[in-house]
Design an enzyme around this catalytic site. Structure first.
Site, PDB file in Angstrom:
ATOM      1  N   VAL A 252       0.851  -1.228   0.071  1.00 36.85           N
ATOM      2  CA  VAL A 252       0.117   0.474  -0.131  1.00 36.85           C
ATOM      3  C   VAL A 252       1.061   1.265  -0.056  1.00 36.85           C
ATOM      4  O   VAL A 252       2.359   1.184   0.265  1.00 36.85           O
ATOM      5  CB  VAL A 252      -1.191   0.652   0.958  1.00 36.85           C
ATOM      6  N   SER A 253      -0.205   2.590  -0.184  1.00 35.72           N
ATOM      7  CA  SER A 253       1.462   3.312  -0.584  1.00 35.72           C
ATOM      8  C   SER A 253       1.250   4.518   0.757  1.00 35.72           C
ATOM      9  O   SER A 253       2.496   5.313   0.425  1.00 35.72           O
ATOM     10  CB  SER A 253       0.611   4.442  -1.843  1.00 35.72           C
ATOM     11  N   THR A 254       1.019   3.945   1.810  1.00 34.82           N
ATOM     12  CA  THR A 254       0.532   5.126   2.876  1.00 34.82           C
ATOM     13  C   THR A 254       0.534   4.557   3.967  1.00 34.82           C
ATOM     14  O   THR A 254       0.183   2.972   3.993  1.00 34.82           O
ATOM     15  CB  THR A 254      -0.660   6.083   2.661  1.00 34.82           C
TER      16      THR A 254
ATOM     17  N   ARG B 273       3.512   1.628 -10.546  1.00 32.30           N
ATOM     18  CA  ARG B 273       1.743   2.416 -10.823  1.00 32.30           C
ATOM     19  C   ARG B 273       2.565   2.816 -12.569  1.00 32.30           C
ATOM     20  O   ARG B 273       1.669   3.651 -13.099  1.00 32.30           O
ATOM     21  CB  ARG B 273       3.221   3.564 -10.245  1.00 32.30           C
TER      22      ARG B 273
END
Length: 189
Positions: free
Chosen positions: A14-16, A75
């Protein structure tokens, strides 16, 4: 780390820090994955430690990299294709659960290449439409970009106030409803 009985390496991301990996991990476990490399880091970074460990762990000609969704791997489309090509060069398979892509099969390889081509085509169409729209707006005398925060008259007044040391930076910012960085940037213009 001991090798799992199934010949695969698995990756979740996950990105954050606010996002949760549980859904991805559950889907990977449901698919039979046992050794899951997971991290909370943006996919745009090249130095994703767990991803690099997973790539090192994958054995040439024996393993398959499994992700929940294609965008977990990278991405940009270019990066995704490069990574999957690197796996193919090492004879490592690739599977994406969500998109149901499996490059260990002939149809999976074909589907991935078609999918990548369509995505590249879509990107080119969006770029072409954007440029056409910008050119049409310019022809009508419109300029793109964000509107100016201050008029030319306000900018002159702000610069005069800044030059007069009786005015504080905060007073000037409050008067023109701008931030300190904006003030300093505009003063340099």
């Amino acid at each position: 780390m001991a090798r799992p009985p199934l010949p695969n390496a698995y990756y979740a991301r996950v990105s954050t820090q606010d996002q949760n990996l549980d859904m991805q991990i559950q889907a990977l476990e449901k698919a039979g994955c046992e050794a899951i490399y997971s991290e909370k880091i943006t996919g745009t970074r090249a130095d994703r430690p767990e991803y690099l460990k997973m790539k090192d762990y994958a054995r040439n000609g024996k393993d398959t990299i499994i992700v929940y969704k294609l965008d977990r791997l990278g991405r940009s489309l270019k990066h995704l294709i490069e990574e999957i090509q690197l796996f193919a060069d090492r004879n490592i398979g690739f599977k994406s659960i969500q998109e149901n892509i499996d490059t260990t099969t002939s149809s999976g390889k074909l589907f991935f290449h078609i999918f990548a081509s369509i995505a590249e085509f879509e990107k080119d169409i969006i770029k072409e439409r954007t440029l056409t729209g910008l050119n049409a707006a310019r022809a009508r005398g419109r300029l793109g970009g964000r509107p100016k925060k201050l008029t030319d008259a306000q900018l002159i007044m702000m610069k005069k106030m800044h030059a007069d040391k009786d005015n504080s930076i905060q007073e000037i910012c409050d008067m023109f409803k701008i931030s300190r960085p904006t003030l300093f940037r505009l003063v340099r213009i």
